[in-house]
Write a protein that holds these residues in place. Structure first.
Motif, PDB file in Angstrom:
ATOM      1  N   ARG A 155       0.825  -1.213   0.000  1.00 58.22           N
ATOM      2  CA  ARG A 155       0.000   0.000   0.000  1.00 58.22           C
ATOM      3  C   ARG A 155       0.861   1.266   0.000  1.00 58.22           C
ATOM      4  O   ARG A 155       0.466   2.283  -0.559  1.00 58.22           O
ATOM      5  N   TRP A 156       2.036   1.186   0.606  1.00 53.02           N
ATOM      6  CA  TRP A 156       2.934   2.327   0.483  1.00 53.02           C
ATOM      7  C   TRP A 156       3.381   2.503  -0.966  1.00 53.02           C
ATOM      8  O   TRP A 156       3.506   3.629  -1.455  1.00 53.02           O
ATOM      9  N   VAL A 157       3.603   1.402  -1.657  1.00 54.50           N
ATOM     10  CA  VAL A 157       3.996   1.479  -3.072  1.00 54.50           C
ATOM     11  C   VAL A 157       2.920   2.186  -3.888  1.00 54.50           C
ATOM     12  O   VAL A 157       3.219   2.958  -4.812  1.00 54.50           O
ATOM     13  N   MET A 158       1.649   1.949  -3.568  1.00 52.44           N
ATOM     14  CA  MET A 158       0.579   2.672  -4.257  1.00 52.44           C
ATOM     15  C   MET A 158       0.722   4.172  -4.059  1.00 52.44           C
ATOM     16  O   MET A 158       0.540   4.960  -4.994  1.00 52.44           O
ATOM     17  N   VAL A 159       1.034   4.576  -2.833  1.00 52.81           N
ATOM     18  CA  VAL A 159       1.215   5.997  -2.538  1.00 52.81           C
ATOM     19  C   VAL A 159       2.378   6.560  -3.349  1.00 52.81           C
ATOM     20  O   VAL A 159       2.283   7.635  -3.950  1.00 52.81           O
ATOM     21  N   TYR A 160       3.473   5.827  -3.380  1.00 51.03           N
ATOM     22  CA  TYR A 160       4.638   6.267  -4.154  1.00 51.03           C
ATOM     23  C   TYR A 160       4.297   6.381  -5.640  1.00 51.03           C
ATOM     24  O   TYR A 160       4.724   7.330  -6.315  1.00 51.03           O
ATOM     25  N   ALA A 161       3.518   5.432  -6.147  1.00 53.12           N
ATOM     26  CA  ALA A 161       3.137   5.448  -7.569  1.00 53.12           C
ATOM     27  C   ALA A 161       2.282   6.673  -7.901  1.00 53.12           C
ATOM     28  O   ALA A 161       2.414   7.264  -8.979  1.00 53.12           O
ATOM     29  N   MET A 162       1.412   7.053  -6.979  1.00 53.15           N
ATOM     30  CA  MET A 162       0.583   8.247  -7.184  1.00 53.15           C
ATOM     31  C   MET A 162       1.443   9.502  -7.323  1.00 53.15           C
ATOM     32  O   MET A 162       1.095  10.430  -8.064  1.00 53.15           O
ATOM     33  N   PHE A 163       2.556   9.511  -6.594  1.00 47.19           N
ATOM     34  CA  PHE A 163       3.468  10.658  -6.628  1.00 47.19           C
ATOM     35  C   PHE A 163       4.381  10.630  -7.849  1.00 47.19           C
ATOM     36  O   PHE A 163       4.610  11.664  -8.486  1.00 47.19           O
ATOM     37  N   ARG A 164       4.881   9.459  -8.200  1.00 41.57           N
ATOM     38  CA  ARG A 164       5.925   9.372  -9.235  1.00 41.57           C
ATOM     39  C   ARG A 164       5.385   9.489 -10.652  1.00 41.57           C
ATOM     40  O   ARG A 164       6.004  10.143 -11.496  1.00 41.57           O
ATOM     41  N   TRP A 165       4.256   8.841 -10.941  1.00 38.46           N
ATOM     42  CA  TRP A 165       3.777   8.790 -12.323  1.00 38.46           C
ATOM     43  C   TRP A 165       2.506   9.611 -12.511  1.00 38.46           C
ATOM     44  O   TRP A 165       1.670   9.696 -11.608  1.00 38.46           O
ATOM     45  N   GLU A 166       2.379  10.177 -13.697  1.00 40.56           N
ATOM     46  CA  GLU A 166       1.191  10.956 -14.033  1.00 40.56           C
ATOM     47  C   GLU A 166      -0.025  10.041 -14.155  1.00 40.56           C
ATOM     48  O   GLU A 166       0.101   8.814 -14.271  1.00 40.56           O
ATOM     49  N   THR A 167      -1.209  10.643 -14.157  1.00 47.15           N
ATOM     50  CA  THR A 167      -2.431   9.870 -14.376  1.00 47.15           C
ATOM     51  C   THR A 167      -2.670   9.717 -15.871  1.00 47.15           C
ATOM     52  O   THR A 167      -2.499  10.671 -16.639  1.00 47.15           O
ATOM     53  N   ALA A 168      -3.050   8.521 -16.285  1.00 49.93           N
ATOM     54  CA  ALA A 168      -3.209   8.240 -17.716  1.00 49.93           C
ATOM     55  C   ALA A 168      -4.385   8.987 -18.326  1.00 49.93           C
ATOM     56  O   ALA A 168      -4.386   9.287 -19.523  1.00 49.93           O
ATOM     57  N   ARG A 169      -5.394   9.295 -17.512  1.00 51.87           N
ATOM     58  CA  ARG A 169      -6.584   9.960 -18.036  1.00 51.87           C
ATOM     59  C   ARG A 169      -6.624  11.454 -17.682  1.00 51.87           C
ATOM     60  O   ARG A 169      -7.677  12.085 -17.767  1.00 51.87           O
ATOM     61  N   GLY A 170      -5.514  11.994 -17.255  1.00 56.21           N
ATOM     62  CA  GLY A 170      -5.485  13.415 -16.924  1.00 56.21           C
ATOM     63  C   GLY A 170      -6.356  13.730 -15.721  1.00 56.21           C
ATOM     64  O   GLY A 170      -6.194  13.155 -14.648  1.00 56.21           O
ATOM     65  N   THR A 250      -4.847   0.416 -12.237  1.00 53.34           N
ATOM     66  CA  THR A 250      -3.454  -0.027 -12.187  1.00 53.34           C
ATOM     67  C   THR A 250      -2.860   0.138 -10.791  1.00 53.34           C
ATOM     68  O   THR A 250      -1.939  -0.597 -10.427  1.00 53.34           O
ATOM     69  N   TYR A 251      -3.376   1.073  -9.995  1.00 53.59           N
ATOM     70  CA  TYR A 251      -2.945   1.144  -8.597  1.00 53.59           C
ATOM     71  C   TYR A 251      -3.294  -0.163  -7.885  1.00 53.59           C
ATOM     72  O   TYR A 251      -2.502  -0.703  -7.103  1.00 53.59           O
ATOM     73  N   GLY A 252      -4.509  -0.660  -8.131  1.00 55.59           N
ATOM     74  CA  GLY A 252      -4.921  -1.917  -7.521  1.00 55.59           C
ATOM     75  C   GLY A 252      -4.080  -3.080  -7.997  1.00 55.59           C
ATOM     76  O   GLY A 252      -3.678  -3.946  -7.204  1.00 55.59           O
ATOM     77  N   ALA A 253      -3.790  -3.105  -9.311  1.00 57.39           N
ATOM     78  CA  ALA A 253      -2.942  -4.164  -9.860  1.00 57.39           C
ATOM     79  C   ALA A 253      -1.554  -4.109  -9.258  1.00 57.39           C
ATOM     80  O   ALA A 253      -0.956  -5.142  -8.917  1.00 57.39           O
ATOM     81  N   LEU A 254      -1.031  -2.897  -9.107  1.00 49.16           N
ATOM     82  CA  LEU A 254       0.289  -2.712  -8.507  1.00 49.16           C
ATOM     83  C   LEU A 254       0.315  -3.262  -7.089  1.00 49.16           C
ATOM     84  O   LEU A 254       1.260  -3.944  -6.683  1.00 49.16           O
ATOM     85  N   ASN A 255      -0.721  -2.979  -6.328  1.00 45.33           N
ATOM     86  CA  ASN A 255      -0.809  -3.490  -4.961  1.00 45.33           C
ATOM     87  C   ASN A 255      -0.773  -5.014  -4.939  1.00 45.33           C
ATOM     88  O   ASN A 255      -0.017  -5.618  -4.172  1.00 45.33           O
ATOM     89  N   GLU A 256      -1.589  -5.641  -5.769  1.00 49.12           N
ATOM     90  CA  GLU A 256      -1.657  -7.108  -5.771  1.00 49.12           C
ATOM     91  C   GLU A 256      -0.332  -7.734  -6.179  1.00 49.12           C
ATOM     92  O   GLU A 256       0.123  -8.713  -5.570  1.00 49.12           O
ATOM     93  N   LEU A 257       0.297  -7.183  -7.207  1.00 49.90           N
ATOM     94  CA  LEU A 257       1.542  -7.772  -7.704  1.00 49.90           C
ATOM     95  C   LEU A 257       2.685  -7.569  -6.712  1.00 49.90           C
ATOM     96  O   LEU A 257       3.472  -8.493  -6.473  1.00 49.90           O
TER      97      LEU A 257
END
Length: 273
Positions: A155-170, A250-257
Motif C-alpha cells: 500500500r505504500w507502493v501505491m502511494v509512491y506510484a501516485m506521486f511518481r507517475w502521471e495519471t493516464a486519463r489526466g 493499475t494502482y490496484g494491480a500494482l498493490n496485488e503484484l
C-alpha cells in the motif's frame, strides 16, 4: 472530527471493508491526506489475517489454511485490488492501442486475461502462504509476520506510484483525485510504514530463540522496503510505458503484484535458513 482522524477514516473506508461509520467528504484534499494512513490500513488487514492464521495454524493443514486466509484477506478489501488487477490485465495484455486499453479498463465486464491473471495470482499467493507454515516448522509464527508486512508495503507502493507517475486519463477518473500528491505525504506514509514494520519485527523476533533464524528474519524484514520499492518501480514503470500514466485500476494491480512479490521474497529468505 479533526483532520488526521478524518484522513485515517477516509483511508479505511476507501481501501477496506472495516466498519467506519463516518460521513467523509470524497474530495481530492481529503483523499490526498488519507494516503498517509494507507500502510495502517494494510497493517490492520494483515493483522486480522495473521491472527486467523495463528488461531487455526495448529489445527488445519497448510494449504487449506492458506486458502482460508486468502478468503479473509479478500473479504477485508472487498476485492478492490483484485478488480483493478483483472481490469488492468484485460487491457495491458490485449496488445491494443493506448486509447483502446484505457477503454477496456472502463468496461465493467471481465475478460479472459483478467480471469487468468486473477486465478494465477491467487494460486501463487496461496502456495506462498502455505510455504510459510509448512517449511518454517517451529518458527512459523515469526515467519508469518509477512502476512502483516506485505500489505503494509504494497500500500505504500501505491502511494509512491501516485506521486511518481502521471495519471493516464489526466483530470478524469479515480486516479485524478491524487494528482499533484506532495512528496511530504509520501514521506509521512513511508515513516508510518517503517514504524509499523519495526514494531512488528521487535514483537515477533523476541519470540525466536535461534540466532540464525532471528538473523534471517531480521535481514528479510530490513530489506523489505527496498524489495517493495524495486518491485513497485519495475511494475509501475512497465505500466507507465504502456499507458502513458497510471489509473485507479493499475494502482490496484500494482498493490496485488507487489504484495505477491513480497510474499515471494520472504519465502526465498525462508529457504536460506
Amino acid at each position: 472530527m479533526n483532520k488526521s482522524l478524518e484522513a485515517a477514516a477516509a483511508a479505511f473506508q476507501f481501501l477496506s471493508r472495516f466498519p467506519v461509520r463516518y460521513e467523509i467528504p470524497f474530495t481530492p484534499e481529503v483523499q490526498q491526506r488519507s494516503v498517509v494512513y494507507y500502510p495502517l490500513v494494510g497493517a490492520a488487514i494483515g493483522a486480522v489475517v495473521c491472527a486467523v492464521g495463528w488461531a487455526l495454524g495448529y489445527v488445519l493443514p497448510s494449504l487449506p489454511l492458506a486458502v482460508l486466509l486468502l478468503i479473509v484477506w479478500t473479504a477485508l478489501t472487498g476485492g478492490l485490488h483484485l478488480d483493478g488487477l483483472m481490469d488492468s490485465a484485460d487491457a495491458l495484455l490485449s496488445h491494443r492501442s493506448r486509447d483502446r486499453m484505457l477503454e477496456i479498463m472502463k468496461d465493467s465486464r471481465v475478460g479472459a486475461m483478467g480471469v487468468i491473471a486473477c486465478v494465477l495470482v491467487l494460486m501463487l499467493k496461496a502456495a506462498l502462504i502455505a510455504s510459510l507454515y509448512e517449511v518454517a516448522e517451529g518458527a512459523w509464527k515469526a515467519w508469518t509476520l509477512m502476512l502483516v508486512l506485505a500489505p503494509i508495503w504494497s500500500r505504500w507502493v501505491m502511494v509512491y506510484a501516485m506521486f511518481r507517475w502521471e495519471t493516464a486519463r489526466g483530470s478524469e477518473g479515480l486516479a485524478s483525485l491524487f494528482r499533484g500528491l506532495s512528496g511530504r505525504r509520501v514521506f509521512q506514509s513511508f515513516v508510518l510504514a517503517f514504524v509499523l514494520t519495526c514494531a512488528g519485527a521487535v514483537f515477533v523476533l523476541a519470540s525466536v530463540e535461534e540466532n540464525a533464524v532471528r538473523f534471517t528474519i531480521g535481514l528479510g524484514v530490513l530489506l523489505l522496503p527496498l524489495a517493495a520499492y524495486i518491485a513497485g518501480v519495475m511494475v509501475g514503470s512497465r505500466i507507465n510505458r504502456r499507458l502513458g500514466g497510471l489509473t485507479g485500476d493499475t494502482y490496484g494491480a500494482l498493490n496485488e503484484l507487489v504484495e505477491t512479490l513480497l510474499l515471494l521474497w520472504m519465502v526465498f529468505m525462508l529457504s536460506l535458513t
